[in-house]
Design an enzyme around this catalytic site. Structure first.
Site, short mmCIF file in Angstrom:
data_model
loop_
_atom_site.label_atom_id
_atom_site.label_comp_id
_atom_site.label_asym_id
_atom_site.label_seq_id
_atom_site.Cartn_x
_atom_site.Cartn_y
_atom_site.Cartn_z
N ASP A 186 0.87 -1.16 0.00
CA ASP A 186 0.00 0.00 0.00
C ASP A 186 0.92 1.22 0.00
O ASP A 186 2.11 1.11 0.35
CB ASP A 186 -0.88 -0.04 1.26
CG ASP A 186 -1.68 1.22 1.44
OD1 ASP A 186 -2.30 1.67 0.47
OD2 ASP A 186 -1.67 1.78 2.56
N ASP A 217 -0.09 5.05 0.98
CA ASP A 217 -0.28 6.00 2.07
C ASP A 217 -0.08 5.36 3.43
O ASP A 217 -0.70 4.33 3.75
CB ASP A 217 -1.69 6.61 1.99
CG ASP A 217 -1.89 7.41 0.71
OD1 ASP A 217 -1.22 8.43 0.56
OD2 ASP A 217 -2.70 6.99 -0.13
N GLU A 226 -0.80 10.84 4.26
CA GLU A 226 -1.86 10.53 3.30
C GLU A 226 -1.87 11.58 2.20
O GLU A 226 -2.01 12.78 2.47
CB GLU A 226 -3.22 10.50 4.01
CG GLU A 226 -3.33 9.46 5.13
CD GLU A 226 -3.55 8.06 4.59
OE1 GLU A 226 -4.17 7.93 3.51
OE2 GLU A 226 -3.13 7.10 5.26
N ARG A 283 -14.09 12.63 -0.48
CA ARG A 283 -12.84 13.35 -0.27
C ARG A 283 -12.35 14.03 -1.55
O ARG A 283 -11.86 15.16 -1.53
CB ARG A 283 -11.77 12.40 0.28
CG ARG A 283 -12.00 11.99 1.73
CD ARG A 283 -11.00 10.98 2.18
NE ARG A 283 -11.23 9.66 1.57
CZ ARG A 283 -10.36 8.66 1.60
NH1 ARG A 283 -9.18 8.82 2.19
NH2 ARG A 283 -10.65 7.51 1.04
N SER A 331 -2.66 0.94 -4.69
CA SER A 331 -3.02 2.07 -3.82
C SER A 331 -4.43 2.56 -4.09
O SER A 331 -4.90 2.57 -5.23
CB SER A 331 -2.03 3.21 -4.04
OG SER A 331 -2.42 4.37 -3.36
N GLY A 332 -5.07 3.00 -3.00
CA GLY A 332 -6.33 3.71 -3.13
C GLY A 332 -6.11 5.17 -3.43
O GLY A 332 -7.06 5.95 -3.49
N LYS A 360 -8.21 -3.79 -4.68
CA LYS A 360 -6.81 -4.03 -4.33
C LYS A 360 -6.47 -5.51 -4.44
O LYS A 360 -5.40 -5.89 -4.96
CB LYS A 360 -6.54 -3.53 -2.92
CG LYS A 360 -6.39 -2.02 -2.80
CD LYS A 360 -5.82 -1.64 -1.45
CE LYS A 360 -5.28 -0.23 -1.47
NZ LYS A 360 -4.49 0.09 -0.26
N ASP A 411 -1.93 -0.96 5.73
CA ASP A 411 -2.22 -0.41 7.07
C ASP A 411 -3.69 -0.19 7.37
O ASP A 411 -4.06 0.05 8.52
CB ASP A 411 -1.49 0.92 7.26
CG ASP A 411 -2.17 2.05 6.50
OD1 ASP A 411 -2.51 3.07 7.13
OD2 ASP A 411 -2.35 1.93 5.28
N ASN A 442 -9.14 -1.07 4.06
CA ASN A 442 -9.27 -1.35 2.64
C ASN A 442 -8.18 -2.28 2.12
O ASN A 442 -8.19 -2.67 0.95
CB ASN A 442 -9.30 -0.06 1.82
CG ASN A 442 -8.01 0.72 1.90
OD1 ASN A 442 -7.36 0.76 2.93
ND2 ASN A 442 -7.63 1.34 0.79
#
Length: 416
Positions: A188, A190, A197, A235, A278-279, A323, A346, A349
């Protein structure tokens, strides 16, 4: 015909060249069969053990070995016993204990927990002294409890419980070839590969209450309280109107997690395929891919019209399920079975991705992820992942030194 007996020889004293050759010169004269031998050196002090079988004059062998060791000022103990069928214990699990520091109390509690679940410690070695201390224990079921049945996961759950109470991390894996056959790792981004982030860094440029609003939504999503896709759309909407140039500005300011470069560099030396899922956003993550020489990347694309962000995401969102799908896609692309893949993350998600991988590592993670991960790490150094994979600090530094890259950054003193 004389009956064969076993002689266990244990030599201790200052380590120096020639100790083993002197011992074996004495053994050669008696024509013994070598059954087993092990050696360890701690701070210049040697412990050398040899198990041999002989069918003639074991007392004479004892005396010869004692004289040989006395000649080089080494201590020796020998014991003789009838030579029955040797029972070789095969370690079934690897337990890695990580701490800064590992106190005697902490290690004692781990040892007590192992005994409580019927696990015997077969061997111990140090795998790291920086940035944390790492000890690798090979364990197996206690022969005295042969036939005892315990629920699956008992060993790990007990050790995790104890580790949390004494301030260390404990990783538990099955021993054997599977542990050393990992070939692909996905991170991941962030708060895992980088500090902080990205979405919050972007929101800070929107001004007003945008950053606080985004941070609150992010934290709720990472705890698993909000659907990630909906939280991302909320967001990203805050970013509407920002110039697209902020993406490059934020990308240039990213700070890697300590140990990230060492981790990627070491794994690539070993032939791992390394990448990120990654998101976050492709336009930001791509800079990391180029900088670290990563093999693959999956992230979200932000819509840009007339040089400004519209506050919308293009295409399918790389969410919790996305993911895991991306990991499977990359594993398939490189022809690597899922059990040979490692995933590090972490947040909530990351649950599906870590569950799909052969080894899932929760890195300074939220409780929702720690509960399902194979291993949970709480130290802020990404290279600790290497020790979980069985790679030692010495091996990393020898390789770095060969390329003129060896250095140790001073670390802050551990909190009492």
């Amino acid at each position: 015909m004389s009956r064969s007996v076993s002689v266990l020889i244990t030599v201790t004293g200052p380590d120096r060249p020639g100790v083993t050759s002197v011992l074996f010169a004495a053994l050669i004269r008696h024509g013994v069969e070598l059954l087993d031998v092990e050696q360890v050196v701690i701070r210049g002090q040697l412990t050398l053990g040899a198990l041999v079988a002989t069918d003639r004059d074991p007392e004479g062998l004892q005396e010869s070995v004692e004289q040989a060791m006395a000649s080089i000022a080494m201590s020796v103990r020998t014991s003789i016993e009838p030579n029955g069928e040797e029972v070789r214990r095969t370690s079934t699990h690897v337990v890695v204990v990580l701490g800064r520091p590992i106190t005697a109390r902490a290690f004692g509690e781990v040892a007590r927990a192992l005994a409580a679940v019927g696990a015997n410690i077969d061997s111990i070695r140090r795998v790291a002294d920086y940035p944390v201390t790492g000890l690798e224990l090979m364990v197996s079921p206690d022969p005295a409890e042969q036939g005892a049945v315990r629920p699956h996961g008992t060993l790990r759950s007990k050790l995790v419980e104890v580790a949390a109470s004494v301030g260390v991390d404990v990783a538990v894996e099955r021993a054997g070839l599977a542990r050393r056959s990992k070939r692909l790792i996905v991170f991941d981004v962030d708060s895992t590969l980088i500090q902080g982030e990205v979405i919050e860094m972007l929101a800070a440029r929107a001004g007003g209450s945008a950053e606080a609003e985004v941070r609150a939504v992010t934290e709720a999503a990472m705890r698993g309280e909000l659907d990630f896709t909906e939280s991302l759309r909320r967001r990203v909407a805050v970013l509407a109107g920002l110039p697209a140039s902020v993406l490059d500005e934020v990308a240039a300011q990213l700070e890697l997690t300590p140990g990230a470069r060492t981790t990627i560099r070491t794994l690539k030396r070993l032939g791992y395929r390394c990448g990120v899922v990654s998101g976050g956003f492709t336009s930001v993550v791509r800079r990391l891919v180029d900088e670290l020489g990563l093999d693959f990347c999956a992230a979200n694309d932000l819509e840009v019209v007339d040089g400004r962000l519209t506050g919308r995401v293009l295409g399918e969102v790389v969410d919790r399920a996305g993911k895991a799908d991306a990991l499977r896609r990359f594993a398939d692309e490189y022809g690597i079975p899922m059990e040979q893949c490692v995933a590090v993350g972490d947040g909530a998600n990351d649950i599906d991705m870590l569950s799909a991988a052969g080894l899932g590592v929760a890195f300074n993670a939220k409780p929702a992820l720690r509960e399902v991960a194979d291993t949970a790490l709480s130290h802020p150094y990404l290279d600790v992942v290497l020790f979980v994979l069985g790679i030692t600090r010495d091996e990393v530094e020898v390789a770095d030194a060969a390329e003129g890259m060896l250095r140790r950054v001073p670390l802050p003193s551990p909190q009492p």
